[in-house]
Design an enzyme around this catalytic site. Structure first.
Site, PDB file in Angstrom:
ATOM      1  N   SER A  51       0.838  -1.206   0.000  1.00 15.88           N
ATOM      2  CA  SER A  51       0.000   0.000   0.000  1.00 15.88           C
ATOM      3  C   SER A  51       0.873   1.257   0.000  1.00 15.88           C
ATOM      4  O   SER A  51       1.620   1.479  -0.953  1.00 15.88           O
ATOM      5  CB  SER A  51      -0.972  -0.044   1.180  1.00 15.88           C
ATOM      6  OG  SER A  51      -1.953   0.970   1.062  1.00 15.88           O
TER       7      SER A  51
ATOM      8  N   ASP B  16     -10.309  -2.028  -5.393  1.00 21.99           N
ATOM      9  CA  ASP B  16      -9.374  -1.016  -4.905  1.00 21.99           C
ATOM     10  C   ASP B  16      -9.660   0.292  -5.643  1.00 21.99           C
ATOM     11  O   ASP B  16      -9.603   0.337  -6.877  1.00 21.99           O
ATOM     12  CB  ASP B  16      -7.939  -1.480  -5.173  1.00 21.99           C
ATOM     13  CG  ASP B  16      -6.888  -0.528  -4.618  1.00 21.99           C
ATOM     14  OD1 ASP B  16      -7.198   0.653  -4.388  1.00 21.99           O
ATOM     15  OD2 ASP B  16      -5.739  -0.970  -4.430  1.00 21.99           O
TER      16      ASP B  16
ATOM     17  N   HIS C  33      -8.166  -4.040  -1.433  1.00 20.23           N
ATOM     18  CA  HIS C  33      -6.952  -3.370  -0.977  1.00 20.23           C
ATOM     19  C   HIS C  33      -6.710  -3.750   0.491  1.00 20.23           C
ATOM     20  O   HIS C  33      -7.591  -3.608   1.328  1.00 20.23           O
ATOM     21  CB  HIS C  33      -7.156  -1.854  -1.099  1.00 20.23           C
ATOM     22  CG  HIS C  33      -5.936  -1.043  -0.817  1.00 20.23           C
ATOM     23  ND1 HIS C  33      -5.200  -0.428  -1.813  1.00 20.23           N
ATOM     24  CD2 HIS C  33      -5.317  -0.728   0.348  1.00 20.23           C
ATOM     25  CE1 HIS C  33      -4.189   0.223  -1.276  1.00 20.23           C
ATOM     26  NE2 HIS C  33      -4.237   0.054   0.038  1.00 20.23           N
TER      27      HIS C  33
END
Length: 286
Positions: free
Chosen positions: A134, A225, A255
């Site tokens: 991330s 996402d 995500h």
């Protein structure tokens, strides 16, 4: 998340960190000297064998939350499975330390790794990879570019697990409780307060005009996402420039899934693919 004070998010993350149960041969906390006052790192060593390769790991958390305990169990397992020394980076967090503080810290750690410090005695720093999840994946992209621009030693490869290549919501239809478009802009607002600065390659590496000469990349995206398409477009641009890219989208995954190896079969599958990718990269360099 954007409706929760960042201090509360940090406390919640700390309280729900997965306990470490996997024995590791050696674990050591250290502080890397830096212009920002020192960067805490945690080093995982699977054995005392000489010549082990290295992975520099950057955690997730929207540039505003996260710490060295966040991926403790995951990184122990990764170190053992890949037979690599892992250096986990506790970079400075926004909003107290906006961009480029986190990137500066990651660069300081990379330069430290390649300087062969005492803490990494007997490792093979010529076989080193940068990786992150991330926000850490976004830092991976940006760090690779910065090292190339500075003419510093490059990693053998870069691994980004749904790292956001551009600070733009490209898939608003994929909002989840783990990450919504509002969350994205909230995190970006802390890390890069001036929206005009979010087009800088330091913040949005996917907007860099020149992608030539960058390290090979494993780019993992999740179908669900809000930033997926922007990152996949960056992977395609890398490929068009001649950079070897392994782009993998995990359908049905959201995500944040990658480190959930105990509850998500897809995360366990991805873990094995990361280990295989590292083995291939490290073997080619021998």
């Amino acid at each position: 998340m954007h409706e929760t004070p960042v201090e509360d998010l940090r406390a919640a993350l700390a309280a729900h960190a997965i306990p470490a149960t996997t024995p590791i041969h050696h674990r050591q906390d250290s502080v890397v000297p830096s212009a920002g006052g020192g960067v805490p790192v945690r080093i995982y060593r699977p054995s005392d064998a000489p010549g082990l390769p290295v992975v520099q790991w950057m955690h997730s958390g929207g540039f505003a939350v996260g710490n060295l305990d966040q991926n403790e169990e995951y990184l122990r397992k990764l170190s053992i499975a890949s037979q690599a020394v892992i250096v986990s980076v506790d970079y400075r967090l926004a909003p107290e330390h906006p961009c480029p503080a986190a990137l500066d810290d990651c660069r300081a750690v990379w330069e430290w790794i390649t300087s062969a410090p005492d803490e990494l005695r007997s490792v093979d720093a010529t076989r080193a990879v940068i990786a992150g999840e991330s926000a850490g994946g976004a830092l991976t992209f940006a760090l690779a570019q910065q090292l190339r621009e500075a003419g510093l030693p490059l990693p053998l490869a870069q691994i980004s697990l749904y790292g956001t290549a551009v600070m733009e919501v490209t898939n608003p239809e994929h909002a989840t409780a783990l990450l919504s478009p509002e969350d994205c802009y909230w995190f970006w607002g802390m890390y890069v307060p001036d929206p005009a600065d979010r087009t800088s390659p330091q913040a949005s590496p996917g907007l860099a005009p020149d992608l030539g000469g960058l390290p090979p990349a494993l780019v993992v995206t999740a179908e669900v996402d809000p930033t997926r398409d922007g990152t996949e477009e960056y992977a395609r641009r890398l490929q068009e420039t001649g950079v070897p890219v392994d782009l993998r989208r995990y359908e049905g995954m959201m995500h944040g899934f990658a480190t959930m190896t105990t509850v998500l079969p897809a995360a366990k599958e991805l873990f094995g693919q990361i280990v295989d990718y590292l083995a291939e990269v490290f073997t080619q360099q021998r």
